[in-house]
Motif scaffolding. Structure first.
Motif, short mmCIF file in Angstrom:
data_model
loop_
_atom_site.label_atom_id
_atom_site.label_comp_id
_atom_site.label_asym_id
_atom_site.label_seq_id
_atom_site.Cartn_x
_atom_site.Cartn_y
_atom_site.Cartn_z
N MET A 64 0.82 -0.76 0.18
CA MET A 64 -0.05 -0.44 -0.22
C MET A 64 1.35 1.06 0.41
SD MET A 64 -2.99 0.63 2.82
CE MET A 64 -3.33 -1.05 2.84
N GLU A 65 0.52 2.30 -0.86
CA GLU A 65 1.53 3.50 -0.77
C GLU A 65 0.67 4.32 0.39
OE1 GLU A 65 3.69 4.25 -3.06
OE2 GLU A 65 3.15 2.38 -3.94
N THR A 66 1.80 5.16 0.26
CA THR A 66 1.50 6.14 1.83
C THR A 66 0.54 7.06 1.50
OG1 THR A 66 3.93 6.27 2.28
CG2 THR A 66 3.08 7.66 3.12
N GLN A 67 0.31 7.27 0.59
CA GLN A 67 -1.16 8.29 0.17
C GLN A 67 -2.14 7.44 0.43
OE1 GLN A 67 -1.18 11.63 -1.05
NE2 GLN A 67 -3.69 11.47 -0.46
N GLU A 68 -2.36 6.08 0.59
CA GLU A 68 -4.05 5.42 0.52
C GLU A 68 -3.72 5.26 2.28
OE1 GLU A 68 -5.99 1.06 -0.94
OE2 GLU A 68 -3.63 1.73 -1.66
N ILE A 69 -2.60 4.86 2.41
CA ILE A 69 -2.09 4.65 3.53
C ILE A 69 -2.92 5.64 5.18
CG2 ILE A 69 -1.24 4.26 5.72
CD1 ILE A 69 0.95 2.26 4.18
N ALA A 70 -2.50 6.76 4.49
CA ALA A 70 -2.96 8.10 5.12
C ALA A 70 -3.98 7.83 5.35
CB ALA A 70 -2.14 9.69 4.40
N LEU A 121 -1.24 15.29 6.24
CA LEU A 121 0.21 15.85 6.04
C LEU A 121 0.87 14.94 5.28
CD1 LEU A 121 1.33 19.45 7.32
CD2 LEU A 121 -0.32 19.32 4.70
N ILE A 122 1.49 14.11 3.77
CA ILE A 122 2.42 13.46 3.45
C ILE A 122 3.14 14.12 3.14
CG2 ILE A 122 3.15 11.50 1.65
CD1 ILE A 122 -0.20 11.38 2.27
N ALA A 123 4.88 13.65 3.51
CA ALA A 123 6.26 14.25 3.17
C ALA A 123 6.99 12.60 2.67
CB ALA A 123 6.97 15.50 3.73
N GLY A 124 6.98 12.27 1.80
CA GLY A 124 7.67 10.90 1.56
C GLY A 124 7.21 9.96 1.98
N ASN A 125 7.86 9.52 3.22
CA ASN A 125 7.23 8.35 4.03
C ASN A 125 6.71 8.33 5.28
OD1 ASN A 125 7.38 5.84 2.14
ND2 ASN A 125 9.52 5.78 2.51
N THR A 126 6.39 9.92 5.41
CA THR A 126 5.96 10.47 6.95
C THR A 126 4.65 11.40 6.53
OG1 THR A 126 8.02 10.84 7.52
CG2 THR A 126 6.38 11.37 8.86
N ILE A 127 3.48 10.55 7.79
CA ILE A 127 2.01 10.89 7.44
C ILE A 127 2.19 11.59 8.63
CG2 ILE A 127 -0.27 10.39 7.74
CD1 ILE A 127 0.52 7.82 6.58
N ALA A 128 1.80 13.32 8.37
CA ALA A 128 1.06 14.15 9.74
C ALA A 128 -0.49 14.66 9.70
CB ALA A 128 2.33 15.05 10.28
N PHE A 129 -0.45 14.36 10.99
CA PHE A 129 -2.25 15.10 11.18
C PHE A 129 -2.10 15.73 12.44
CE2 PHE A 129 -3.15 10.68 10.72
CZ PHE A 129 -4.09 10.24 12.20
N MET A 148 -12.91 16.85 28.50
CA MET A 148 -11.69 17.75 28.72
C MET A 148 -11.44 17.42 26.90
SD MET A 148 -8.63 15.22 29.76
CE MET A 148 -8.83 13.14 29.13
N THR A 149 -10.86 17.93 25.75
CA THR A 149 -10.48 17.83 25.15
C THR A 149 -8.45 17.86 24.49
OG1 THR A 149 -12.16 19.79 23.98
CG2 THR A 149 -10.09 19.42 23.42
N THR A 150 -8.43 16.81 24.23
CA THR A 150 -7.41 16.55 23.88
C THR A 150 -5.54 16.43 22.76
OG1 THR A 150 -7.42 14.05 23.72
CG2 THR A 150 -7.33 14.78 26.16
N PRO A 151 -5.61 18.10 21.98
CA PRO A 151 -5.24 18.01 21.02
C PRO A 151 -3.52 17.81 20.45
CG PRO A 151 -4.77 20.12 22.23
CD PRO A 151 -6.01 18.69 22.86
N GLU A 152 -3.40 17.16 19.43
CA GLU A 152 -2.10 16.27 19.39
C GLU A 152 -1.96 16.52 18.05
OE1 GLU A 152 -2.13 12.69 21.37
OE2 GLU A 152 -3.68 11.93 20.22
N LEU A 153 -0.46 16.07 17.92
CA LEU A 153 0.39 16.43 16.16
C LEU A 153 0.64 14.69 16.41
CD1 LEU A 153 1.12 17.00 13.40
CD2 LEU A 153 3.07 17.78 14.84
N CYS A 154 0.05 14.31 15.55
CA CYS A 154 0.20 12.88 15.31
C CYS A 154 1.22 12.30 14.11
CB CYS A 154 -0.83 12.07 15.17
SG CYS A 154 -2.05 11.80 16.69
N VAL A 155 2.75 11.48 14.37
CA VAL A 155 3.71 11.25 13.29
C VAL A 155 3.88 10.54 13.08
CG1 VAL A 155 6.04 12.59 12.48
CG2 VAL A 155 4.72 13.89 13.55
N TYR A 156 3.86 9.75 12.00
CA TYR A 156 4.15 8.65 11.20
C TYR A 156 4.34 8.46 10.57
CZ TYR A 156 -1.42 8.56 13.41
OH TYR A 156 -1.91 8.28 14.36
N GLN A 157 5.51 6.86 10.66
CA GLN A 157 6.54 6.73 9.52
C GLN A 157 5.85 5.19 8.89
OE1 GLN A 157 9.60 8.72 8.56
NE2 GLN A 157 8.61 9.92 9.62
N VAL A 158 5.52 5.08 7.60
CA VAL A 158 5.91 4.31 6.37
C VAL A 158 6.81 3.96 5.84
CG1 VAL A 158 4.29 2.92 4.90
CG2 VAL A 158 3.69 5.25 6.30
#
Length: 119
Positions: A1-7, A75-83, A97-107
């Motif tokens: 699966m490509e990074t875009q599809e995984i995202a 957002l996708i940069a190469g094999n990295t996904i962030a949202f 409560m509200t729990t905001p976070e930045l999630c970063v994934y490596q593929v």
């Protein structure tokens, strides 16, 4: 699966709060999960798909009510996904409560090999 599809699949699962399906479909067996810091409930780093799945089940067991989950477009940069992900949640024996976070994934090789959360 490509990074875009995984995202796309990952964002769809997160918007539903379906961590288990995301783990089963998208994660590598040797994946790791890194939290901003250790807590009494969770270590800072969890390694291995089974351990990550157990962490997800433990989190779900701590939730009294999930009011809303907001997930940005990825957002996708190469094999990295962030949202961004923000949960409006009431945990057991805790105030809402509200729990905001930045999630970063490596593929790698069509699977997520790491996730890291920033607050």
């Amino acid at each position: 699966m490509e990074t875009q599809e995984i995202a796309k699949r990952l964002v769809d699962y997160c918007r539903k709060g379906d961590w288990d399906s995301a783990h089963k479909e998208l994660y590598a067996n040797n994946a790791k999960s890194i939290e901003p810091y250790a807590t009494p409930a969770f270590d800072q780093e969890t390694v291995g798909l089974k351990a990550i799945q157990e962490k997800g089940k433990k989190f779900d067991g701590m939730v009294d009510q999930m009011h809303k989950i907001d997930v940005s477009e990825p957002l996708i940069a190469g094999n990295t996904i962030a949202f961004t992900l923000a949960m409006d949640v009431t945990m057991k024996n805790q105030p809402r409560m509200t729990t905001p976070e930045l999630c970063v994934y490596q593929v790698k090789d069509g699977k997520i090999v790491s996730e890291e959360f920033f607050v």
